[in-house]
Design an enzyme around this catalytic site. Structure first.
Site, PDB file in Angstrom:
ATOM      1  N   LYS A  49       0.839  -1.200   0.000  1.00 21.98           N
ATOM      2  CA  LYS A  49       0.000   0.000   0.000  1.00 21.98           C
ATOM      3  C   LYS A  49       0.879   1.257   0.000  1.00 21.98           C
ATOM      4  CE  LYS A  49      -3.388  -2.913   0.614  1.00 21.98           C
ATOM      5  NZ  LYS A  49      -2.970  -4.143  -0.037  1.00 21.98           N
TER       6      LYS A  49
HETATM    7  C1  LIG Z   1      -9.116  -4.671  -0.644  1.00 21.60           C
HETATM    8  C2  LIG Z   1      -8.281  -5.311   0.421  1.00 21.60           C
HETATM    9  N1  LIG Z   1      -8.845  -5.628   1.598  1.00 21.60           N
HETATM   10  C3  LIG Z   1      -8.136  -6.194   2.587  1.00 21.60           C
HETATM   11  C4  LIG Z   1      -6.795  -6.470   2.443  1.00 21.60           C
HETATM   12  C5  LIG Z   1      -6.038  -7.121   3.565  1.00 21.60           C
HETATM   13  O1  LIG Z   1      -5.090  -6.240   4.091  1.00 21.60           O
HETATM   14  P1  LIG Z   1      -4.003  -6.750   5.144  1.00 21.60           P
HETATM   15  O2  LIG Z   1      -2.908  -7.389   4.369  1.00 21.60           O
HETATM   16  O3  LIG Z   1      -3.543  -5.487   5.835  1.00 21.60           O
HETATM   17  O4  LIG Z   1      -4.688  -7.678   6.078  1.00 21.60           O
HETATM   18  C6  LIG Z   1      -6.166  -6.152   1.236  1.00 21.60           C
HETATM   19  C7  LIG Z   1      -4.741  -6.454   1.046  1.00 21.60           C
HETATM   20  O5  LIG Z   1      -4.218  -6.492  -0.033  1.00 21.60           O
HETATM   21  C8  LIG Z   1      -6.926  -5.561   0.198  1.00 21.60           C
HETATM   22  O6  LIG Z   1      -6.377  -5.240  -0.987  1.00 21.60           O
END
Ligand SMILES: Cc1ncc(COP(=O)(O)O)c(C=O)c1O
Length: 378
Positions: free
Chosen positions: A184
């Site tokens: 991100k």
């Molecule tokens: C749209 C979306 N939701 C949730 C997540 C999950 O994030 P995390 O890796 O911080 O748990 C991601 C990760 O790529 C994502 O792109």
């Protein structure tokens, strides 16, 4: 090829982050503490939300958002299949049923119509994803959800720095979940945040991420008097560390510059790709601006070469592109779910790819990448 490799993403980390992490270590307080509290306040202010509750990931943020809304067994939650699998998984963590809705071809996002098409009397919530940083139409979906009496959770994992209707994504949202994974724009290694304007919701989220305790471990430690905590409900350990928050605090100061740089590089991609038939890059929707967390390109038939072949050619030329965003309903983990037809989701996931876009990408890199794509088109 000269052995050059162009990664799809590089996190923007510098000496300042290393120093801040070292300062946290030297302070002797490395678990959730004062730096997490500051990071929460500053992040919430940046995205226009009243409160921020830092957690260990966006996945755990989504889980807690569903818990705090008391979504559970027997409930249905509408989600896009066209998302990282964590969006759907969080629904299953609370025992509810994910119901997949299709998305819009241009934005990759849910719309009022696609959600309405799969809504039933059991629908308790919708998780709208600002996919790849592209804001969904918050005005339309929030007002539709209100009208249906359904909660709207915003999965803003990718969307720090994106805007909708001139406001940061997160502003005016009942509840949003964010990610600080290195893919991100802002990173804390791993990490996440829930933002909300509702103080009672924020208070419960703070308790839920910390074993259901009525007083945080940091507050107990800071007190000169013995504090006997009590555990009000069965909850979780989803805390962020102060080392992560120290890094996050530095990262916040980089966001505006990172978004501007990405948008300039994306505009240059748009110009270069406009000369190749059959490649359709992601763009700003009418209602907002993306941070271009993911720069995806949809391959149309006129291009004449399939997505996997394009990926292979790019890899051979030292370019680390990625397949487009996944579709959860096509994965073995969701083989037992019967969904309505999802033609746009399937088209997007099959025919799109993500090109490198990050602060270290040079114009020369972009020319090289687009050169490969042009040559392939014949
Ligand atoms: C749209 C979306 N939701 C949730 C997540 C999950 O994030 P995390 O890796 O911080 O748990 C991601 C990760 O790529 C994502 O792109």
């Amino acid at each position: 090829m000269s052995g050059r490799r162009i990664p799809v993403m590089i996190p923007r980390l510098g000496e300042e982050e290393a120093q801040a992490a070292a300062d946290a270590v030297r302070s002797g307080w490395v678990a959730q503490g004062p730096r997490v509290a500051r990071f929460e306040q500053e992040f919430a202010a940046l995205v226009g939300a009243g409160h921020g509750v830092a957690v260990s990931s966006c996945t755990t943020a989504l889980h807690l958002a569903l818990v705090v809304l008391e979504v559970g067994r027997g409930d249905e939650v509408i989600v896009p299949s066209f998302s990282f699998i964590a969006t759907a998984n969080a629904v299953r963590y609370v025992g509810a049923t994910p119901v997949f809705a299709d998305v819009d071809l241009a934005t990759g996002n849910l719309t009022v119509a696609t959600v309405d098409a799969v809504r039933t009397p059991r629908t308790r919530a919708v998780i709208g994803v600002h996919q790849g940083g592209v804001p969904f139409d918050v005005a339309a979906l929030r007002s539709a959800a209100d009208g249906w009496g359904v909660a709207l959770i915003e999965d803003a994992a990718c969307a720090a720095g994106s805007t909708a209707y001139g406001q940061p994504v997160g502003a005016g949202s009942a509840i949003s979940a964010w990610s600080f994974h290195p893919r991100k724009l802002l990173t804390t290694g791993e990490g996440g945040m829930v933002t909300t304007d509702d103080p009672a919701c924020a208070a419960r989220l703070r308790r839920l991420r910390e074993h259901g305790m009525n007083v945080s471990a940091a507050d107990r430690h800071a007190s000169a008097q013995p504090v006997l905590e009590s555990y009000l409900e069965t909850a979780f350990n989803y805390r962020m560390t102060d080392i992560q928050a120290a890094i996050g605090l530095v990262q916040l100061g980089r966001l505006v510059g990172l978004v501007a740089q990405r948008r300039a590089l994306a505009a240059r991609y748009h110009d270069l790709l406009a000369t190749i038939d059959g490649l359709v890059p992601v763009r700003d929707p009418a209602h907002g601006e993306t941070n271009f967390q993911s720069f995806w390109v949809l391959i149309n038939q006129e291009y004449g070469v399939g997505r996997d072949e394009v990926l292979a050619e790019l890899a051979a030329a030292g370019v680390s592109a990625r397949r487009g965003i996944m579709a959860a309903h096509l994965e073995p983990a969701y083989a037992d779910v019967t969904s309505a037809p999802l033609p746009v989701t399937e088209r997007l996931t099959r025919d799109s790819l993500i090109l490198p876009l990050h602060h270290a990408l040079t114009e020369d890199d972009q020319d090289h990448i687009v050169g490969v794509l042009r040559k392939l088109a014949g």
